[in-house]
Design a protein around this motif. Structure first.
Motif, PDB file in Angstrom:
ATOM      1  N   SER A  73      10.172   5.067   2.324  1.00 22.28           N
ATOM      2  CA  SER A  73      10.314   4.869   3.782  1.00 22.28           C
ATOM      3  C   SER A  73      11.031   3.550   4.078  1.00 22.28           C
ATOM      4  O   SER A  73      11.831   3.440   5.009  1.00 22.28           O
ATOM      5  CB  SER A  73       8.925   4.863   4.438  1.00 22.28           C
ATOM      6  N   TYR A  74      10.760   2.559   3.246  1.00 23.21           N
ATOM      7  CA  TYR A  74      11.405   1.256   3.438  1.00 23.21           C
ATOM      8  C   TYR A  74      12.887   1.371   3.111  1.00 23.21           C
ATOM      9  O   TYR A  74      13.754   0.847   3.807  1.00 23.21           O
ATOM     10  CB  TYR A  74      10.721   0.207   2.554  1.00 23.21           C
ATOM     11  N   LEU A  75      13.207   2.084   2.011  1.00 24.24           N
ATOM     12  CA  LEU A  75      14.603   2.282   1.612  1.00 24.24           C
ATOM     13  C   LEU A  75      15.384   2.989   2.723  1.00 24.24           C
ATOM     14  O   LEU A  75      16.494   2.603   3.084  1.00 24.24           O
ATOM     15  CB  LEU A  75      14.643   3.102   0.322  1.00 24.24           C
ATOM     16  N   ALA A  76      14.762   3.986   3.335  1.00 27.52           N
ATOM     17  CA  ALA A  76      15.440   4.717   4.423  1.00 27.52           C
ATOM     18  C   ALA A  76      15.688   3.785   5.606  1.00 27.52           C
ATOM     19  O   ALA A  76      16.759   3.813   6.235  1.00 27.52           O
ATOM     20  CB  ALA A  76      14.579   5.912   4.852  1.00 27.52           C
ATOM     21  N   THR A 101       0.849  -1.193   0.000  1.00 31.60           N
ATOM     22  CA  THR A 101       0.000   0.000   0.000  1.00 31.60           C
ATOM     23  C   THR A 101       0.887   1.246   0.000  1.00 31.60           C
ATOM     24  O   THR A 101       2.082   1.195   0.279  1.00 31.60           O
ATOM     25  CB  THR A 101      -0.860   0.024   1.282  1.00 31.60           C
ATOM     26  N   SER A 102       0.252   2.372  -0.302  1.00 26.55           N
ATOM     27  CA  SER A 102       0.944   3.660  -0.190  1.00 26.55           C
ATOM     28  C   SER A 102       0.044   4.611   0.607  1.00 26.55           C
ATOM     29  O   SER A 102      -1.119   4.804   0.215  1.00 26.55           O
ATOM     30  CB  SER A 102       1.189   4.237  -1.591  1.00 26.55           C
ATOM     31  N   PRO A 103       0.488   5.149   1.740  1.00 27.89           N
ATOM     32  CA  PRO A 103       1.837   5.040   2.312  1.00 27.89           C
ATOM     33  C   PRO A 103       2.136   3.613   2.765  1.00 27.89           C
ATOM     34  O   PRO A 103       1.225   2.876   3.153  1.00 27.89           O
ATOM     35  CB  PRO A 103       1.824   6.015   3.494  1.00 27.89           C
ATOM     36  N   PHE A 104       3.425   3.287   2.723  1.00 31.19           N
ATOM     37  CA  PHE A 104       3.879   1.932   3.048  1.00 31.19           C
ATOM     38  C   PHE A 104       3.982   1.791   4.564  1.00 31.19           C
ATOM     39  O   PHE A 104       4.420   2.714   5.253  1.00 31.19           O
ATOM     40  CB  PHE A 104       5.247   1.675   2.407  1.00 31.19           C
ATOM     41  N   PRO A 105       3.547   0.650   5.096  1.00 34.74           N
ATOM     42  CA  PRO A 105       3.595   0.489   6.553  1.00 34.74           C
ATOM     43  C   PRO A 105       5.023   0.487   7.101  1.00 34.74           C
ATOM     44  O   PRO A 105       5.964   0.115   6.384  1.00 34.74           O
ATOM     45  CB  PRO A 105       2.926  -0.873   6.774  1.00 34.74           C
ATOM     46  N   ALA A 106       5.155   0.889   8.352  1.00 36.45           N
ATOM     47  CA  ALA A 106       6.493   0.907   8.983  1.00 36.45           C
ATOM     48  C   ALA A 106       6.837  -0.524   9.383  1.00 36.45           C
ATOM     49  O   ALA A 106       6.249  -1.087  10.314  1.00 36.45           O
ATOM     50  CB  ALA A 106       6.477   1.814  10.198  1.00 36.45           C
ATOM     51  N   VAL A 107       7.730  -1.149   8.662  1.00 39.86           N
ATOM     52  CA  VAL A 107       8.141  -2.522   8.988  1.00 39.86           C
ATOM     53  C   VAL A 107       9.666  -2.573   9.038  1.00 39.86           C
ATOM     54  O   VAL A 107      10.355  -1.753   8.416  1.00 39.86           O
ATOM     55  CB  VAL A 107       7.640  -3.555   7.941  1.00 39.86           C
ATOM     56  N   GLU A 108      10.175  -3.541   9.785  1.00 38.32           N
ATOM     57  CA  GLU A 108      11.632  -3.768   9.839  1.00 38.32           C
ATOM     58  C   GLU A 108      12.054  -4.436   8.532  1.00 38.32           C
ATOM     59  O   GLU A 108      11.504  -5.496   8.186  1.00 38.32           O
ATOM     60  CB  GLU A 108      11.941  -4.695  11.026  1.00 38.32           C
ATOM     61  N   PRO A 109      12.946  -3.842   7.757  1.00 40.59           N
ATOM     62  CA  PRO A 109      13.378  -4.494   6.517  1.00 40.59           C
ATOM     63  C   PRO A 109      13.955  -5.877   6.778  1.00 40.59           C
ATOM     64  O   PRO A 109      14.528  -6.139   7.828  1.00 40.59           O
ATOM     65  CB  PRO A 109      14.440  -3.543   5.960  1.00 40.59           C
ATOM     66  N   ALA A 110      13.823  -6.738   5.782  1.00 44.36           N
ATOM     67  CA  ALA A 110      14.329  -8.115   5.893  1.00 44.36           C
ATOM     68  C   ALA A 110      15.831  -8.155   5.651  1.00 44.36           C
ATOM     69  O   ALA A 110      16.443  -7.156   5.265  1.00 44.36           O
ATOM     70  CB  ALA A 110      13.598  -8.993   4.871  1.00 44.36           C
ATOM     71  N   GLN A 111      16.426  -9.328   5.841  1.00 42.99           N
ATOM     72  CA  GLN A 111      17.869  -9.492   5.600  1.00 42.99           C
ATOM     73  C   GLN A 111      18.168  -9.459   4.093  1.00 42.99           C
ATOM     74  O   GLN A 111      19.284  -9.103   3.700  1.00 42.99           O
ATOM     75  CB  GLN A 111      18.332 -10.827   6.174  1.00 42.99           C
ATOM     76  N   VAL A 112      17.181  -9.914   3.294  1.00 43.49           N
ATOM     77  CA  VAL A 112      17.341  -9.876   1.837  1.00 43.49           C
ATOM     78  C   VAL A 112      16.149  -9.113   1.266  1.00 43.49           C
ATOM     79  O   VAL A 112      15.000  -9.351   1.658  1.00 43.49           O
ATOM     80  CB  VAL A 112      17.363 -11.291   1.222  1.00 43.49           C
ATOM     81  N   VAL A 113      16.431  -8.157   0.396  1.00 43.97           N
ATOM     82  CA  VAL A 113      15.372  -7.376  -0.260  1.00 43.97           C
ATOM     83  C   VAL A 113      15.517  -7.567  -1.766  1.00 43.97           C
ATOM     84  O   VAL A 113      16.607  -7.361  -2.323  1.00 43.97           O
ATOM     85  CB  VAL A 113      15.492  -5.878   0.091  1.00 43.97           C
ATOM     86  N   ILE A 114      14.415  -8.050  -2.371  1.00 42.28           N
ATOM     87  CA  ILE A 114      14.447  -8.268  -3.823  1.00 42.28           C
ATOM     88  C   ILE A 114      13.404  -7.367  -4.468  1.00 42.28           C
ATOM     89  O   ILE A 114      12.227  -7.422  -4.095  1.00 42.28           O
ATOM     90  CB  ILE A 114      14.115  -9.730  -4.177  1.00 42.28           C
ATOM     91  N   GLU A 115      13.839  -6.485  -5.358  1.00 35.95           N
ATOM     92  CA  GLU A 115      12.873  -5.717  -6.150  1.00 35.95           C
ATOM     93  C   GLU A 115      12.782  -6.402  -7.501  1.00 35.95           C
ATOM     94  O   GLU A 115      13.789  -6.561  -8.209  1.00 35.95           O
ATOM     95  CB  GLU A 115      13.298  -4.248  -6.283  1.00 35.95           C
TER      96      GLU A 115
END
Ligand code: TRH
Length: 356
Positions: free
Chosen positions: A94-97, A71-85
């Motif tokens: 916000s996730y990138l930050a 969704t946008s705005p994107f929820p505040a979540v702890e990023p994972a160890q691996v991120v695949i776009e």
């Protein structure tokens, strides 16, 4: 190692974005034991591929994958160890930050391409211009030096076809060459049964028939019997491919599945600006047809070009039909050849394990 992974999928159009991402997420969860979150902006595309997915839900766990609504705005979540776009979709800012606080292994899963430059770009690092992050490009491919192709351990292409008539499956984009091909089959001497995928293929056949042709309908024109299929769950679509003598496929995922099914196939490539898709088609044909004899190579190249360029498929069909026994025999050695780079999910997991 129980690695956490966020896979982001922006559905551009059609089914391939969701189709590829679903296969990969499911495989990383089931075969690598990863804690998978699939962030998808349009989960409706998944409903047909995997019955049981509910597009109304913001979160659901299916086959070990947590499917999350992007969704946008994107929820505040702890990023994972691996991120695949996937396919260079743009991550939420916000996730990138948040990633910058604890840099993960960050991959861009690229589109499949047979061109030679791919191996030179696979695993290439790209530092973020302002954040302490490095993205790596991860390219699927057919040859050494690439990430290989998606192939699940439980992939099942069913038993070999045993029906009487010559069986064809049809999955394509809008194609001006299709009416001439249907005319050729209908007026030919050989009984042909064509299983028509739902969506664009079925609507084009309906226009050619000039009568309603709904999922489940069966009809005939001369030597051509036509069956309108419903949209099949991915495993059933795999078995359809394994049960036909010739498969018309498109895009990326069905194109790969047809090759694992080891049956002759014709690829309708996803069109791109500036005719870039024609170069991609030629690069693939050069690889695929290299070990065929000259008649079979000429037949599959001529028909593929006609099918992808609005050419004269009626003129190209007889030579392709004659070449099918050789193309059928080519299926197994070709599948062995494209398996040599290894499995995409395993290669990707190995790449990440080395960096976590
Ligand atoms: O649907 P596509 O045209 O998807 C395309 C391509 O992925 C292309 O690379 C991308 O740029 C574009 O979308 C945006 O073709 P593809 O890739 O074959 O994906 C179709 C998916 O649907 C594939 O996973 C097979 C699946 N499928 C079923 O599960 N059941 C069916 O009945 C049919 C016809 C397809």
């Amino acid at each position: 190692m129980n690695i956490s992974c966020d896979l982001f999928c922006a559905v551009v159009d059609n089914f391939g974005d969701a189709g590829v991402c679903w296969r990969l997420a499911r495989q990383l969860a089931r075969e690598q034991g990863w804690a998978m979150r699939l962030w998808i902006d349009d989960s409706a595309a998944l409903c047909g591929l995997r019955p049981g997915v509910d597009a109304a839900l913001d979160r659901q766990v299916i086959d070990g994958v947590e499917i999350c609504r992007w969704t946008s705005p994107f929820p505040a979540v702890e990023p994972a160890q691996v991120v695949i776009e996937a396919f260079a979709c743009e991550l939420p800012a916000s996730y990138l930050a948040a990633m910058a606080q604890r840099p993960p292994v960050w991959l861009n899963l690229e589109y499949l391409c047979a061109e030679r430059w791919v191996a030179g770009c696979h695993r290439m690092a790209s530092p973020h211009p302002t954040l302490p992050l490095v993205k790596h490009f991860f390219f699927p491919g057919f040859t050494a030096g690439t990430g290989g192709l998606i192939r699940e351990q439980d992939a099942d292409f069913g038993a070999r076809r045993s029906g009487p008539a010559f069986a064809v499956s049809l999955f394509c984009y809008d194609n001006p060459a299709l009416p001439a091909l249907l005319d050729t089959w209908a007026t030919g001497a050989e009984p042909i049964t064509c299983r028509v995928a739902d969506g664009l293929p079925r609507r084009q056949v309906e226009a050619w028939l000039n009568e309603p042709f709904a999922p489940g309908d069966e009809t005939r024109r001369g030597a051509l019997a036509l069956t309108a299929l419903p949209f099949l769950p991915q495993p059933e679509y795999d078995r359809l491919l394994g049960g036909c003598d010739l498969n018309f496929v498109r895009g990326e995922d069905s194109f790969v599945r047809a090759q694992w099914a080891q049956r002759p196939f014709v690829w309708h490539i996803y069109r791109q600006d500036g005719n870039a898709h024609a170069e991609k088609l030629e690069a693939f044909l050069a690889l695929y047809a290299a070990s065929l004899d000259s008649d079979a190579r000429q037949a599959v190249c001529a028909f593929s070009r006609a099918w992808n360029g609005g050419g004269n498929v009626a003129a190209a069909w007889p030579a392709l039909r004659r070449a099918l026994p050789q193309l059928a025999a080519h299926g197994a050695p070709w599948a062995r050849q494209i398996a040599l780079p290894g499995n995409l999910a395993e290669n990707l997991a190995q790449f990440c394990r080395e960096r976590i």
